[in-house]
Scaffold this motif. Structure first.
Motif, mmCIF file in Angstrom:
data_model
loop_
_atom_site.group_PDB
_atom_site.id
_atom_site.type_symbol
_atom_site.label_atom_id
_atom_site.label_comp_id
_atom_site.label_asym_id
_atom_site.label_seq_id
_atom_site.Cartn_x
_atom_site.Cartn_y
_atom_site.Cartn_z
ATOM 1 N N GLY A 38 -22.683 -47.483 -44.106
ATOM 2 C CA GLY A 38 -22.915 -46.237 -44.371
ATOM 3 C C GLY A 38 -22.921 -45.915 -45.930
ATOM 4 N N GLU A 39 -22.878 -46.983 -46.807
ATOM 5 C CA GLU A 39 -22.844 -46.621 -48.157
ATOM 6 C C GLU A 39 -24.173 -45.803 -48.570
ATOM 7 N N ARG A 40 -24.244 -44.731 -49.382
ATOM 8 C CA ARG A 40 -25.085 -43.943 -49.548
ATOM 9 C C ARG A 40 -25.873 -44.514 -50.661
ATOM 10 N N ARG A 41 -25.676 -45.180 -51.288
ATOM 11 C CA ARG A 41 -26.409 -45.937 -52.770
ATOM 12 C C ARG A 41 -27.307 -46.969 -52.455
ATOM 13 N N GLU A 42 -27.357 -47.169 -51.019
ATOM 14 C CA GLU A 42 -28.155 -48.493 -50.845
ATOM 15 C C GLU A 42 -28.908 -48.020 -49.463
ATOM 16 N N ASP A 43 -30.164 -48.859 -49.209
ATOM 17 C CA ASP A 43 -31.125 -48.516 -48.219
ATOM 18 C C ASP A 43 -31.442 -49.598 -47.224
ATOM 19 N N ASP A 44 -30.307 -50.428 -46.970
ATOM 20 C CA ASP A 44 -30.742 -51.585 -45.809
ATOM 21 C C ASP A 44 -30.883 -50.888 -44.430
ATOM 22 N N VAL A 45 -30.501 -49.754 -44.300
ATOM 23 C CA VAL A 45 -30.602 -49.362 -42.817
ATOM 24 C C VAL A 45 -31.474 -47.902 -43.078
ATOM 25 N N ALA A 46 -32.694 -47.817 -42.118
ATOM 26 C CA ALA A 46 -33.395 -46.638 -42.061
ATOM 27 C C ALA A 46 -32.898 -45.913 -40.897
ATOM 28 N N VAL A 47 -32.630 -44.663 -40.776
ATOM 29 C CA VAL A 47 -32.066 -43.669 -39.734
ATOM 30 C C VAL A 47 -33.175 -42.537 -39.733
ATOM 31 N N PHE A 48 -33.499 -42.231 -38.320
ATOM 32 C CA PHE A 48 -34.340 -41.126 -38.209
ATOM 33 C C PHE A 48 -33.322 -40.166 -37.711
ATOM 34 N N LEU A 49 -33.153 -39.078 -38.498
ATOM 35 C CA LEU A 49 -32.376 -37.942 -37.991
ATOM 36 C C LEU A 49 -33.344 -36.760 -37.580
ATOM 37 N N GLN A 50 -33.217 -36.369 -36.011
ATOM 38 C CA GLN A 50 -33.911 -35.414 -35.345
ATOM 39 C C GLN A 50 -33.216 -34.160 -35.058
ATOM 40 N N SER A 51 -33.162 -33.001 -35.528
ATOM 41 C CA SER A 51 -32.719 -31.877 -35.315
ATOM 42 C C SER A 51 -33.290 -30.844 -34.295
ATOM 43 N N PHE A 52 -32.388 -30.652 -33.230
ATOM 44 C CA PHE A 52 -32.844 -29.625 -32.094
ATOM 45 C C PHE A 52 -32.135 -28.405 -32.324
ATOM 46 N N ALA A 53 -32.856 -27.667 -33.306
ATOM 47 C CA ALA A 53 -32.250 -26.253 -33.692
ATOM 48 C C ALA A 53 -33.521 -25.587 -34.548
ATOM 49 N N PRO A 54 -33.550 -24.329 -34.250
ATOM 50 C CA PRO A 54 -34.621 -23.624 -35.014
ATOM 51 C C PRO A 54 -34.073 -23.654 -36.517
ATOM 52 N N PRO A 55 -35.016 -23.252 -37.447
ATOM 53 C CA PRO A 55 -34.455 -23.037 -39.017
ATOM 54 C C PRO A 55 -33.483 -21.937 -38.881
ATOM 55 N N PRO A 56 -32.499 -21.760 -39.642
ATOM 56 C CA PRO A 56 -31.664 -20.733 -39.747
ATOM 57 C C PRO A 56 -32.414 -19.694 -40.329
ATOM 58 N N ARG A 57 -31.873 -18.418 -40.174
ATOM 59 C CA ARG A 57 -32.604 -17.126 -40.887
ATOM 60 C C ARG A 57 -31.815 -16.747 -42.126
ATOM 61 N N MET A 58 -32.877 -16.254 -43.152
ATOM 62 C CA MET A 58 -32.232 -15.682 -44.395
ATOM 63 C C MET A 58 -32.907 -14.086 -44.316
ATOM 64 N N LEU A 59 -32.009 -13.118 -44.334
ATOM 65 C CA LEU A 59 -32.661 -12.008 -44.057
ATOM 66 C C LEU A 59 -32.263 -11.276 -45.814
ATOM 67 N N VAL A 60 -33.180 -10.906 -46.339
ATOM 68 C CA VAL A 60 -33.151 -10.235 -47.839
ATOM 69 C C VAL A 60 -33.447 -9.032 -47.798
ATOM 70 N N PHE A 61 -32.608 -8.006 -48.264
ATOM 71 C CA PHE A 61 -32.819 -6.738 -48.131
ATOM 72 C C PHE A 61 -33.165 -6.067 -49.487
ATOM 73 N N GLY A 62 -34.251 -5.616 -50.038
ATOM 74 C CA GLY A 62 -34.414 -4.926 -51.105
ATOM 75 C C GLY A 62 -35.562 -5.753 -51.791
#
Length: 370
Positions: free
Chosen positions: A181-205
């Protein structure tokens, strides 16, 4: 993969193994993006698509092979310009596929993941692509728990933390780590797949600050909507491409808009006739963040008016006003950064303190979305 899950659930629940091919990377033009999937069962039944037809024949054979051998494979396919044109592209490209066997024995968490996706509950799937960790190993990640392992406790912890971050944004992509799990190394490639719609940002004005906030919101992965009752200001040409612009009274629009625990609301109208009724609705919503622009005096006046509407102290305590972190921001872009920083700090329980003034891990494992 969402669209083929009903078929995959039937196969899985009946005990039928299948080969699952998932697009994990693309270069140049490609007909399907990361996360697109195709599956094949032993009866040669096929669901889904990974290329619009260019490489499906080869993937079909690969999917059957991985079911027989039990070994996942990582394959790259290139499109010639002619093949790309045949599926509606203007130039060639390359896709990388992970093809892995799926069964009740190899993926005990698959049913739970499929159920969560069907119920529109957020879940992420982390899968090893390459490196010393077992290719095809999976880790299912929910906001509050995990299931499975990638072969190392340290790797599981690092990937789970990143998967929750990707899940919070509805993002999908590759990450690289060391064997533990060392973050500064790249020996292991992992695919992260999210099953969630993007969150919403509501800007008023629909002011200059709103354009900057919308831009950084889109950069952070939010689906951004800007709302203003004044049609002369609420015009798409004043905002970044892809931002939805709505002309409506803010409180009426928000009352008729679905929000959830990932939604962020930024009130930039700076006008009591808009702010007070809007904030009354916003502070009674499940939104993760409600911030309002204005001076400290404006904030005190707002609180008084909001109390008169019947809001309780616990509800008023949710209001982030004056909006943003103290960065000394002046320009609209700088203010947008301060607002985004506050949203990120609130989501992950961060202090907003300079890292040079803190000690310990930069990404503490106990931090999670709040």
């Amino acid at each position: 993969m969402r669209e083929i899950l009903p078929a995959l659930r039937r196969w899985y629940e009946s005990g039928t193994p299948f080969g699952l091919a998932t697009v994990v990377a693309v270069t140049r033009s490609a007909p399907r993006g990361p996360g697109a999937a195709m599956a094949v069962n032993p009866e040669d039944e096929v669901v889904g698509s990974v290329s619009g037809g260019c490489v499906e024949g080869a993937v079909f054979e690969l999917a059957k092979e991985v079911v027989e051998t039990g070994q996942a494979q990582l394959e790259r396919f290139g499109y010639s310009d002619e093949d790309a044109f045949a599926v509606g592209l203007t130039c060639g490209g390359e896709i990388t596929l992970l093809v892995r066997p799926v069964s009740q024995a190899t993926d005990p968490a698959f049913a739970e993941v499929a159920e969560a996706v069907a119920d529109q509950r957020p879940v992420a799937m982390a899968t090893v692509l390459d490196g010393p960790a077992p290719r095809g190993a999976t880790l299912a990640v929910w906001p509050e728990r995990v299931s499975g392992t990638l072969g190392s406790g340290g790797l599981d912890a690092a990937v789970a933390a990143d998967a929750r971050g990707e899940l919070a944004q509805g993002a999908t992509g590759q990450r690289h780590y060391g064997p533990h799990g060392e973050r500064r190394e790249d020996d292991v490639a992992v695919f992260l797949q999210s099953f969630a719609p993007p969150p919403r940002m509501l800007v008023f004005g629909a002011i200059d600050f709103a354009a900057a906030v919308a831009r950084i919101g889109a950069f952070l992965g939010y689906r951004v909507t800007v709302c203003d009752a004044r049609p002369v200001f609420a015009t798409p040409k004043r905002f970044p491409e892809g931002v939805e612009v709505v002309v409506d009274w803010p409180h009426r629009y928000l009352r008729n808009t679905q929000t959830d625990g990932r939604t962020v609301i930024c009130v930039l109208t700076h006008d009591p006739k808009f702010d007070v009724p809007l904030l009354e609705v916003a502070l009674r919503s499940p939104a993760a963040y409600v911030g309002a622009m204005g001076s400290r005096r404006t904030h005190e006046d707002r609180l008084k008016a909001l109390r008169e509407t019947g809001l309780e102290d616990a509800e008023l305590a949710r209001l982030r006003s004056p909006i943003g972190l103290d960065l000394g921001a002046r320009t609209p872009e700088e203010v947008a950064v301060s607002i985004a920083a506050e949203m990120v700090a609130l989501r992950w329980g961060g202090s907003g303190t300079a890292l040079t003034e803190t000690a310990g891990a930069i990404h503490p494992p106990h931090l999670k979305p709040v």
